[in-house]
Motif scaffolding. Sequence first.
Motif, mmCIF file in Angstrom:
data_model
loop_
_atom_site.group_PDB
_atom_site.id
_atom_site.type_symbol
_atom_site.label_atom_id
_atom_site.label_comp_id
_atom_site.label_asym_id
_atom_site.label_seq_id
_atom_site.Cartn_x
_atom_site.Cartn_y
_atom_site.Cartn_z
ATOM 1 N N GLY A 1 0.813 -1.207 0.000
ATOM 2 C CA GLY A 1 0.000 0.000 0.000
ATOM 3 C C GLY A 1 0.846 1.256 0.000
ATOM 4 N N THR A 2 0.563 2.153 0.935
ATOM 5 C CA THR A 2 1.295 3.423 0.994
ATOM 6 C C THR A 2 2.737 3.251 1.447
ATOM 7 O OG1 THR A 2 0.480 3.792 3.251
ATOM 8 C CG2 THR A 2 -0.794 4.751 1.456
ATOM 9 N N TYR A 3 3.108 2.050 1.905
ATOM 10 C CA TYR A 3 4.472 1.816 2.387
ATOM 11 C C TYR A 3 5.327 1.037 1.385
ATOM 12 C CZ TYR A 3 2.119 2.982 6.755
ATOM 13 O OH TYR A 3 1.374 3.596 7.723
ATOM 14 N N ASP A 4 4.821 0.819 0.166
ATOM 15 C CA ASP A 4 5.560 -0.032 -0.763
ATOM 16 C C ASP A 4 6.813 0.622 -1.324
ATOM 17 O OD1 ASP A 4 4.476 1.827 -2.456
ATOM 18 O OD2 ASP A 4 3.355 0.400 -3.699
ATOM 19 N N ASN A 5 7.017 1.917 -1.073
ATOM 20 C CA ASN A 5 8.193 2.605 -1.606
ATOM 21 C C ASN A 5 9.197 3.013 -0.535
ATOM 22 O OD1 ASN A 5 6.591 4.539 -0.421
ATOM 23 N ND2 ASN A 5 7.037 6.131 -1.934
ATOM 24 N N VAL A 6 9.093 2.429 0.670
ATOM 25 C CA VAL A 6 10.013 2.818 1.746
ATOM 26 C C VAL A 6 10.897 1.655 2.181
ATOM 27 C CG1 VAL A 6 8.523 4.655 2.591
ATOM 28 C CG2 VAL A 6 8.258 2.344 3.514
ATOM 29 N N GLY A 7 11.069 0.688 1.300
ATOM 30 C CA GLY A 7 11.869 -0.483 1.650
ATOM 31 C C GLY A 7 13.322 -0.168 1.925
ATOM 32 N N ASP A 8 13.840 0.917 1.347
ATOM 33 C CA ASP A 8 15.244 1.264 1.543
ATOM 34 C C ASP A 8 15.431 2.421 2.514
ATOM 35 O OD1 ASP A 8 14.056 3.139 -0.053
ATOM 36 O OD2 ASP A 8 15.734 3.354 -1.449
ATOM 37 N N ILE A 9 14.397 2.705 3.300
ATOM 38 C CA ILE A 9 14.462 3.814 4.266
ATOM 39 C C ILE A 9 14.362 3.264 5.685
ATOM 40 C CG2 ILE A 9 13.327 5.910 5.091
ATOM 41 C CD1 ILE A 9 12.337 6.399 2.275
ATOM 42 N N SER A 10 15.215 3.759 6.553
ATOM 43 C CA SER A 10 15.178 3.320 7.950
ATOM 44 C C SER A 10 14.810 4.486 8.857
ATOM 45 C CB SER A 10 16.548 2.757 8.365
ATOM 46 O OG SER A 10 17.538 3.751 8.302
ATOM 47 N N CYS A 11 14.573 4.162 10.099
ATOM 48 C CA CYS A 11 14.182 5.167 11.092
ATOM 49 C C CYS A 11 14.974 4.913 12.371
ATOM 50 C CB CYS A 11 12.687 5.056 11.365
ATOM 51 S SG CYS A 11 12.078 6.107 12.716
ATOM 52 N N GLU A 12 15.418 5.963 13.005
ATOM 53 C CA GLU A 12 16.131 5.820 14.266
ATOM 54 C C GLU A 12 15.144 5.885 15.435
ATOM 55 O OE1 GLU A 12 20.204 7.608 15.584
ATOM 56 O OE2 GLU A 12 18.658 8.976 16.339
ATOM 57 N N VAL A 13 15.187 4.883 16.290
ATOM 58 C CA VAL A 13 14.355 4.849 17.486
ATOM 59 C C VAL A 13 15.250 5.124 18.691
ATOM 60 C CG1 VAL A 13 12.851 3.458 18.949
ATOM 61 C CG2 VAL A 13 12.771 3.178 16.461
ATOM 62 N N GLN A 14 14.878 6.096 19.490
ATOM 63 C CA GLN A 14 15.598 6.419 20.721
ATOM 64 C C GLN A 14 14.681 6.118 21.900
ATOM 65 O OE1 GLN A 14 16.759 10.528 20.530
ATOM 66 N NE2 GLN A 14 17.917 10.293 18.628
ATOM 67 N N ILE A 15 15.198 5.369 22.847
ATOM 68 C CA ILE A 15 14.403 4.975 24.016
ATOM 69 C C ILE A 15 15.126 5.468 25.266
ATOM 70 C CG2 ILE A 15 13.282 3.069 25.214
ATOM 71 C CD1 ILE A 15 13.792 1.393 22.650
ATOM 72 N N CYS A 16 14.439 6.215 26.100
ATOM 73 C CA CYS A 16 15.062 6.721 27.326
ATOM 74 C C CYS A 16 13.996 6.920 28.392
ATOM 75 C CB CYS A 16 15.801 8.036 27.066
ATOM 76 S SG CYS A 16 14.733 9.410 26.578
ATOM 77 N N THR A 17 14.444 7.165 29.608
ATOM 78 C CA THR A 17 13.486 7.444 30.664
ATOM 79 C C THR A 17 12.938 8.855 30.482
ATOM 80 O OG1 THR A 17 15.179 8.317 32.170
ATOM 81 C CG2 THR A 17 14.712 5.950 32.284
ATOM 82 N N MET A 18 11.783 9.108 31.087
ATOM 83 C CA MET A 18 11.161 10.417 30.938
ATOM 84 C C MET A 18 12.036 11.525 31.494
ATOM 85 S SD MET A 18 7.182 9.620 31.827
ATOM 86 C CE MET A 18 6.200 8.546 30.762
ATOM 87 N N ILE A 19 12.670 11.235 32.619
ATOM 88 C CA ILE A 19 13.487 12.282 33.232
ATOM 89 C C ILE A 19 14.775 12.496 32.444
ATOM 90 C CG2 ILE A 19 14.749 10.814 34.880
ATOM 91 C CD1 ILE A 19 14.218 13.067 36.959
ATOM 92 N N ALA A 20 15.322 11.421 31.835
ATOM 93 C CA ALA A 20 16.500 11.563 30.980
ATOM 94 C C ALA A 20 16.158 12.359 29.731
ATOM 95 C CB ALA A 20 17.049 10.192 30.607
ATOM 96 N N HIS A 21 14.926 12.230 29.278
ATOM 97 C CA HIS A 21 14.474 12.962 28.092
ATOM 98 C C HIS A 21 14.608 14.471 28.307
ATOM 99 C CE1 HIS A 21 12.010 14.211 24.694
ATOM 100 N NE2 HIS A 21 11.197 14.836 25.523
ATOM 101 N N VAL A 22 14.338 14.920 29.519
ATOM 102 C CA VAL A 22 14.449 16.353 29.824
ATOM 103 C C VAL A 22 15.885 16.819 29.577
ATOM 104 C CG1 VAL A 22 14.304 18.084 31.641
ATOM 105 C CG2 VAL A 22 12.558 16.298 31.480
#
Length: 313
Positions: free
Chosen positions: A100-121
């Motif tokens: 569908g709408t995602y058939d053209n993003v096979g060569d694209i990646s995304c960075e996920v950052q995971i942290c605590t709420m207080i570290a986010h500040v």
Amino acid sequence: MKTEKSFEGKLRRFRSQDERNYQDVDEIFQSIGDLAGVRISAYQEIDCERIAERLNGVFCDPNGGMAIELDRKDKKEPQNQNYYRAIHAQVALSADQLIGTYDNVGDISCEVQICTMIAHVWNEIEHDIGYKPDLGGPSDDEKYHLNQLGMTVRQGDISISALMAAHDQRIATPVQEHAGNTPARPFVDVHDFVSRMRDFSGKAMPNFAENSGQLFDLLTDLGDTSPESISGTLPDFVPETERERLEAFNASLVASGVEGLSLDPGTSDLMLIALIHRKAEEVREVLKGRAGRGKGRPSRLHRIAVRYLDQEK
């Protein structure tokens, strides 16, 4: 998503670094992974680890690896005065998601950052203050206060974990041990209701808090305002029997095309179905006139109750 301006600024900063002096567009996309990114915040570091573990079940490694590579960034070195802490992961959609709408993003990646709420500040403030090369970098005063904030954030993470551990210990203690919680004492509010009823019938509903708000309101309207009165209304409550009743009702909802109303036996829905079954006429009377023209849309509980009562006619 990076804006054109922020992307241009990043490339200009990299231009002065030999290892980042890109020759063509392909090198840029191969090297820079945070053109698109998302940050996920949680209460505790242990929660961050659990979230990171779940990434493999949702996304895939953009380089074709067997598992997503996790980059744990923890710059707590005393001499560094950099308190950035987060788990980074580069992810991509799996082949079966490229439709569908995602058939053209096979060569694209995304960075996920995971942290605590207080570290986010700290992460956000340090980024906004530190990433201003045109202004010559943070002043000594800014560095001092960033360092003080970093130490506060680090202690905050420790305090939050200790607080959550104390909370877990408290709610694991049998409710009857707490002073004043006699079965006849009326509920103060929905939170008191959940706290005192979550162990009902041998903890038959492990996620009792879910969907409990409207159930509490209905019980109050019916005059069942304490553990004692609820036990009197449901003296023959047998979890296995109620689950069978609930599953049969769910099947009828699916057959009617309204599976979105389906009940969850692990939540307070199990008590709801038992209550409606035993107090059918009282429930019908309480709900009368609560929805319709000038009254607003019927609530989830109202729709469930009406369908169950009509089915039992």
